[in-house]
Structure formats: structure tokens, C-alpha cells
Design a protein around this motif. Structure first.
Motif, PDB file in Angstrom:
ATOM      1  N   GLY A  12      -8.952   3.047  -6.058  1.00  0.00           N
ATOM      2  CA  GLY A  12      -9.544   2.854  -4.909  1.00  0.00           C
ATOM      3  C   GLY A  12      -9.045   3.469  -3.873  1.00  0.00           C
ATOM      4  N   THR A  13      -9.793   3.349  -2.587  1.00  0.00           N
ATOM      5  CA  THR A  13      -9.245   3.989  -1.333  1.00  0.00           C
ATOM      6  C   THR A  13      -9.051   3.097  -0.243  1.00  0.00           C
ATOM      7  OG1 THR A  13      -9.897   5.876   0.039  1.00  0.00           O
ATOM      8  CG2 THR A  13     -11.728   4.666  -0.513  1.00  0.00           C
ATOM      9  N   THR A  14      -8.459   3.376   0.609  1.00  0.00           N
ATOM     10  CA  THR A  14      -7.755   2.426   1.731  1.00  0.00           C
ATOM     11  C   THR A  14      -8.062   3.515   2.974  1.00  0.00           C
ATOM     12  OG1 THR A  14      -6.361   1.229   0.429  1.00  0.00           O
ATOM     13  CG2 THR A  14      -6.223   1.068   2.935  1.00  0.00           C
ATOM     14  N   ILE A  15      -8.591   2.889   4.097  1.00  0.00           N
ATOM     15  CA  ILE A  15      -8.696   3.939   5.305  1.00  0.00           C
ATOM     16  C   ILE A  15      -8.027   3.137   6.370  1.00  0.00           C
ATOM     17  CG2 ILE A  15     -10.616   4.658   6.813  1.00  0.00           C
ATOM     18  CD1 ILE A  15     -11.885   3.053   3.730  1.00  0.00           C
ATOM     19  N   ILE A  16      -7.449   4.256   7.066  1.00  0.00           N
ATOM     20  CA  ILE A  16      -6.750   3.693   8.537  1.00  0.00           C
ATOM     21  C   ILE A  16      -7.903   4.373   9.447  1.00  0.00           C
ATOM     22  CG2 ILE A  16      -4.948   4.336  10.248  1.00  0.00           C
ATOM     23  CD1 ILE A  16      -2.951   4.464   7.794  1.00  0.00           C
ATOM     24  N   PRO A  17      -8.622   3.512  10.174  1.00  0.00           N
ATOM     25  CA  PRO A  17      -9.874   3.762  10.954  1.00  0.00           C
ATOM     26  C   PRO A  17      -9.372   3.839  12.293  1.00  0.00           C
ATOM     27  CG  PRO A  17     -10.439   1.786   9.790  1.00  0.00           C
ATOM     28  CD  PRO A  17      -8.949   2.012   9.385  1.00  0.00           C
ATOM     29  N   VAL A  51      -0.560   7.990  -1.708  1.00  0.00           N
ATOM     30  CA  VAL A  51      -1.223   7.457  -2.984  1.00  0.00           C
ATOM     31  C   VAL A  51      -0.217   6.483  -3.347  1.00  0.00           C
ATOM     32  CG1 VAL A  51      -1.824   7.968  -5.400  1.00  0.00           C
ATOM     33  CG2 VAL A  51      -2.153   9.693  -3.460  1.00  0.00           C
ATOM     34  N   TYR A  52      -0.574   5.211  -3.418  1.00  0.00           N
ATOM     35  CA  TYR A  52       0.018   4.048  -3.662  1.00  0.00           C
ATOM     36  C   TYR A  52      -0.384   3.450  -5.169  1.00  0.00           C
ATOM     37  CZ  TYR A  52       1.493   4.599   1.148  1.00  0.00           C
ATOM     38  OH  TYR A  52       1.419   5.101   2.535  1.00  0.00           O
ATOM     39  N   SER A  53       0.610   3.439  -6.064  1.00  0.00           N
ATOM     40  CA  SER A  53       0.265   3.122  -7.187  1.00  0.00           C
ATOM     41  C   SER A  53       1.230   2.097  -7.989  1.00  0.00           C
ATOM     42  CB  SER A  53       0.551   4.305  -8.390  1.00  0.00           C
ATOM     43  OG  SER A  53       1.663   4.882  -8.333  1.00  0.00           O
ATOM     44  N   ASP A  84      -1.106  -4.868  -5.607  1.00  0.00           N
ATOM     45  CA  ASP A  84      -2.276  -5.807  -5.413  1.00  0.00           C
ATOM     46  C   ASP A  84      -2.037  -6.892  -6.262  1.00  0.00           C
ATOM     47  OD1 ASP A  84      -4.651  -6.967  -5.641  1.00  0.00           O
ATOM     48  OD2 ASP A  84      -5.876  -5.113  -5.210  1.00  0.00           O
ATOM     49  N   PRO A  85      -1.907  -8.114  -5.867  1.00  0.00           N
ATOM     50  CA  PRO A  85      -1.706  -9.246  -6.656  1.00  0.00           C
ATOM     51  C   PRO A  85      -2.641  -9.587  -7.561  1.00  0.00           C
ATOM     52  CG  PRO A  85      -2.354 -10.005  -4.380  1.00  0.00           C
ATOM     53  CD  PRO A  85      -2.247  -8.344  -4.398  1.00  0.00           C
ATOM     54  N   ARG A  86      -3.748  -9.002  -7.539  1.00  0.00           N
ATOM     55  CA  ARG A  86      -5.110  -9.264  -8.440  1.00  0.00           C
ATOM     56  C   ARG A  86      -4.987  -8.522  -9.688  1.00  0.00           C
ATOM     57  NH1 ARG A  86      -9.320  -8.188  -4.370  1.00  0.00           N
ATOM     58  NH2 ARG A  86      -8.042  -6.277  -4.297  1.00  0.00           N
ATOM     59  N   ILE A  87      -4.627  -7.118  -9.372  1.00  0.00           N
ATOM     60  CA  ILE A  87      -4.934  -6.261 -10.476  1.00  0.00           C
ATOM     61  C   ILE A  87      -3.912  -4.798 -10.355  1.00  0.00           C
ATOM     62  CG2 ILE A  87      -7.372  -6.421 -11.186  1.00  0.00           C
ATOM     63  CD1 ILE A  87      -8.050  -4.169  -9.571  1.00  0.00           C
ATOM     64  N   HIS A  88      -3.521  -4.282 -11.374  1.00  0.00           N
ATOM     65  CA  HIS A  88      -2.933  -2.871 -10.983  1.00  0.00           C
ATOM     66  C   HIS A  88      -3.843  -1.937 -10.486  1.00  0.00           C
ATOM     67  CE1 HIS A  88      -0.342   0.421 -12.940  1.00  0.00           C
ATOM     68  NE2 HIS A  88      -0.251   0.627 -11.590  1.00  0.00           N
ATOM     69  N   ILE A 110      -4.441   1.930  -7.926  1.00  0.00           N
ATOM     70  CA  ILE A 110      -4.106   2.903  -7.289  1.00  0.00           C
ATOM     71  C   ILE A 110      -5.045   2.962  -5.887  1.00  0.00           C
ATOM     72  CG2 ILE A 110      -3.744   5.292  -7.344  1.00  0.00           C
ATOM     73  CD1 ILE A 110      -3.414   5.020 -10.326  1.00  0.00           C
ATOM     74  N   SER A 111      -4.163   3.092  -4.774  1.00  0.00           N
ATOM     75  CA  SER A 111      -4.967   3.382  -3.705  1.00  0.00           C
ATOM     76  C   SER A 111      -4.687   4.673  -3.075  1.00  0.00           C
ATOM     77  CB  SER A 111      -4.623   2.230  -2.757  1.00  0.00           C
ATOM     78  OG  SER A 111      -5.236   2.246  -1.497  1.00  0.00           O
ATOM     79  N   ILE A 112      -5.547   5.496  -2.599  1.00  0.00           N
ATOM     80  CA  ILE A 112      -5.506   6.565  -1.998  1.00  0.00           C
ATOM     81  C   ILE A 112      -5.761   6.367  -0.516  1.00  0.00           C
ATOM     82  CG2 ILE A 112      -6.450   9.058  -1.780  1.00  0.00           C
ATOM     83  CD1 ILE A 112      -7.409   8.580  -4.919  1.00  0.00           C
ATOM     84  N   LEU A 113      -4.808   6.475   0.358  1.00  0.00           N
ATOM     85  CA  LEU A 113      -4.903   6.304   1.712  1.00  0.00           C
ATOM     86  C   LEU A 113      -5.007   7.375   2.630  1.00  0.00           C
ATOM     87  CD1 LEU A 113      -4.231   3.951   3.923  1.00  0.00           C
ATOM     88  CD2 LEU A 113      -2.122   4.651   4.075  1.00  0.00           C
TER      89      LEU A 113
END
Length: 151
Positions: free
Chosen positions: A22-27, A83-85, A90-94, A96-99
Motif C-alpha cells: 500500500g501507500t501512505t501519504i503525508i499531505p 518503505v515500511y515492512s 499493521d495489526p490487521r495484516i502483514h 508494506i507501506s510506501i510513504l
């Protein structure tokens, strides 16, 4: 029949035993404030973002997720923050977030009411650090320190 079963097991393994990306944004608004969303599931503040859909690239997913969760338009991606992996990020699933850090504009409008209950802009000294969802505390800290992270 045995070969078909092997292929089926392989496909299931690929789908269910690999992290979701997934992706996470710092807007960043034109006035320099950072936009956070209050999550429906936990009631905590967090960064907007979500899963990259099949057929999307990271940039397209970031534009879509930002619009769905905040109503804002992504104008320009400033930089890749990290990149956070970690399997427990994430408590729901494993996942990978691209920030990314991005310039944004527009009016606040929650479009995805199943995920977001509120949108708010914070100055740097008003950020609600200490109780953010997922690993967003770490993500914001890394961003504020100006680092690029592979974690």
C-alpha cells in the motif's frame, strides 16, 4: 489432477502468504500544515493511504486514496520518505507501506465513511504524536527528521 492441485496451492500461497502493498501519504497543504484522518476502526489519527489496487502504480494509488479519504487533490509528490515492512506494522495484516510526502490542495470531504470519520490539518507543533494508528508515529517522526527509511 495432481499438477492442477499444486498450481492451485501455489496461487493460494501467493495470495494469502505474501504481504499486501500500500501507500501512505503525508499531505502538505499550501500553508505547510499536515493533514491527518481519524480512523473509524480505532478512533485514532493517522495518515491517509491504503492498498494499491491491481493494475495501479504507487502514484495512482496515492492520488486515489488521498481523494477517497480526504477529498483533497494530490498536486505533486515531493519525495519518497520510506518503505515500511515490519510484519507487525499493521495489526490487521502483514503489509508494506510506501510513504510519500505530497503537496495537496482542495476542500476536506470524507468520501470513504467506512474508514474515515474526520479530517483535520495540523501545524507541526500541533501534531497529535503519541497515539497515532499503525506505525504512523514512526513514519511522521522519520519524515520530521528528514530521513529516508527502509524499515
Amino acid at each position: 489432477m495432481g499438477r492442477l492441485w499444486q498450481i492451485f496451492q501455489t496461487v493460494l500461497g501467493i495470495i494469502f502468504r505474501h504481504p499486501i502493498t500500500g501507500t501512505t501519504i503525508i499531505p502538505i497543504l499550501p500553508n505547510g500544515q499536515i493533514v491527518l484522518v481519524r480512523r473509524f476502526d480505532t478512533g485514532q489519527w493517522g495518515l491517509p493511504g491504503g492498498i494499491i489496487d491491481w493494475g495501479e502504480d504507487v502514484s495512482t494509488a496515492a492520488h486515489r486514496e488521498l481523494k477517497e479519504e480526504t477529498g483533497l487533490t494530490l498536486i505533486k509528490i515531493r519525495r519518497l520518505v520510506g518503505v515500511y515492512s515490519a510484519p507487525d506494522r499493521d495489526p490487521r495484516i502483514h503489509s508494506i507501506s510506501i510513504l510519500i510526502e505530497a503537496d495537496v490542495e482542495g476542500r476536506f470531504e470524507v468520501q470513504d465513511t467506512l474508514e474515515v470519520t474526520e479530517i483535520k490539518a495540523f501545524s507541526l507543533d500541533e501534531l497529535p504524536l503519541g497515539n497515532l494508528s499503525h506505525d504512523h508515529e514512526q513514519q511522521l517522526t522519520d519524515y520530521l527528521q528528514g530521513t529516508t527509511v527502509l524499515a
